[in-house]
Design an enzyme around this catalytic site. Structure first.
Site, short mmCIF file in Angstrom:
data_model
loop_
_atom_site.label_atom_id
_atom_site.label_comp_id
_atom_site.label_asym_id
_atom_site.label_seq_id
_atom_site.Cartn_x
_atom_site.Cartn_y
_atom_site.Cartn_z
CG HIS A 173 -1.58 -1.29 1.41
ND1 HIS A 173 -1.60 -1.77 2.57
CD2 HIS A 173 -2.36 -1.78 0.65
CE1 HIS A 173 -2.57 -2.93 2.44
NE2 HIS A 173 -3.08 -3.01 1.33
CG HIS A 175 0.65 3.41 4.61
ND1 HIS A 175 0.27 3.11 5.96
CD2 HIS A 175 0.83 2.23 3.98
CE1 HIS A 175 -0.14 1.59 5.72
NE2 HIS A 175 0.31 1.11 4.69
CG HIS A 190 -4.25 1.93 3.98
ND1 HIS A 190 -4.94 0.97 3.57
CD2 HIS A 190 -3.02 1.36 4.38
CE1 HIS A 190 -4.40 -0.26 3.80
NE2 HIS A 190 -3.27 -0.11 4.63
CG HIS A 198 -8.82 -1.70 2.46
ND1 HIS A 198 -7.71 -1.19 2.41
CD2 HIS A 198 -8.71 -2.96 2.47
CE1 HIS A 198 -6.72 -2.03 1.93
NE2 HIS A 198 -7.44 -3.23 1.91
CG HIS A 210 -7.97 3.32 1.64
ND1 HIS A 210 -7.56 2.57 2.76
CD2 HIS A 210 -9.42 3.62 2.21
CE1 HIS A 210 -8.28 2.46 3.78
NE2 HIS A 210 -9.51 3.14 3.43
CG ASP A 213 -6.63 0.62 -0.25
OD1 ASP A 213 -5.89 0.82 0.55
OD2 ASP A 213 -7.95 0.52 0.06
CG HIS A 251 0.87 -4.20 5.20
ND1 HIS A 251 0.57 -3.55 6.49
CD2 HIS A 251 0.70 -3.23 4.43
CE1 HIS A 251 0.28 -2.42 6.45
NE2 HIS A 251 0.27 -2.17 5.02
NE ARG A 267 1.90 0.26 9.29
CZ ARG A 267 1.21 1.62 9.28
NH1 ARG A 267 2.10 2.62 9.09
NH2 ARG A 267 0.12 1.83 9.24
#
Length: 275
Positions: A173, A175, A190, A198, A210, A213, A251, A267
């Site tokens: 993702h 961020h 995100h 999401h 998002h 995403d 992730h 993370r």
């Protein structure tokens, strides 16, 4: 009689140094010979990486079939392998034709493991691309990788390669903050400028996902994974969908698209998107 005279005149007016254009195979052979000569002189084909300043020793994998010409130079590309790291590189070779004598005039790093360093503008000038360097969030982890971003007519093209990561699917993702400290937690949530649930932005767009995403990247048994997506509406900078100065997070687990953020766990790697 008049026609014969005109033909003779045309032949007389031809430049004395006119010669046939080189064939594609001649151009490819020029590259092969240049690499081979360097190997004989230096024991290996060595070139300075202009990004890091390091001397890299490379071995030829193949010369691409495609050749072309830009301005005064012919060009073709090669796949080369870094002798030390095993990484696959794409190098561009410019070839000068000096009165029928071909020589390599310039060499440039174009791609690292499929991640481009630059593209070409409308006037064939090189346009550098922002490349984010993926690094582990905890000391001792071997995870590494690169993520490049390129604006296209269809949207923002994102290419990623991840190395030395645990096999399986991992949430991937963008961020909101460009900060990888505190084990990646300083990157914030995100990237979600529209404050929507999401989802998968590639499939559902900004109204149902998002903006950051990107779904999952799948890592093979060798620890390597690649991703390529084009996201309409995302930009490098400017407007509310600009990504420069934000972060990319790898992730711990798969993004299952559950709420609120996909249940992808911790993370494990982070990269700040540079200008």
């Amino acid at each position: 009689m008049r026609l014969s005279f005109l033909l003779l005149l045309a032949l007389f007016l031809l430049p004395l140094n006119a010669h046939a254009q080189p064939s594609p195979e001649q151009l490819r052979d020029t590259i092969r010979d240049h690499i081979s000569n360097q190997e004989k002189l230096q024991g290996a084909f060595a070139i300075v990486d202009e990004r890091t300043g390091d001397v890299r020793r490379l071995e030829l994998v193949r010369v691409h079939e495609r050749v072309g010409k830009t301005g005064d130079y012919y060009y073709s590309c090669t796949d080369m392998r870094d002798v030390r790291t095993g990484g696959l590189l794409d190098l561009d070779f410019d070839i000068e034709d000096k009165d029928g004598e071909l020589r390599v005039a310039d060499i440039r790093f174009h791609k690292d493991d499929g991640i481009p360093r630059y593209t070409y503008g409308e006037h064939d000038q090189r346009v550098p691309l922002p490349v984010a360097e993926l690094k582990p969030t905890v000391e001792g982890s071997p995870i590494a990788g690169k993520v490049s971003f390129m604006e296209t007519d269809e949207g923002l093209k994102i290419n990623a390669v991840v190395l030395n990561a645990p096999p399986g699917k991992h949430g991937f993702h963008i961020h909101e903050k460009g900060d990888c400290s505190d084990q990646g937690n300083a990157a914030g949530g995100h990237f979600n400028p529209d404050a929507v649930p999401h989802g998968d932005v590639e499939k559902h767009g900004f109204q149902k996902a998002h903006a950051g995403d990107l779904g999952n990247i799948e890592i093979g048994s060798d620890g390597k994974g690649t991703l390529e997506k084009v996201i309409p509406g995302l930009t490098l900078s400017g407007g509310k969908y600009g990504v420069v100065g934000r972060s990319v997070i790898l992730h711990e687990k798969e993004d299952n698209f559950g709420q609120p953020t996909g249940n992808a766990g911790g993370r494990i790697a982070c990269a700040v998107i540079p200008e």
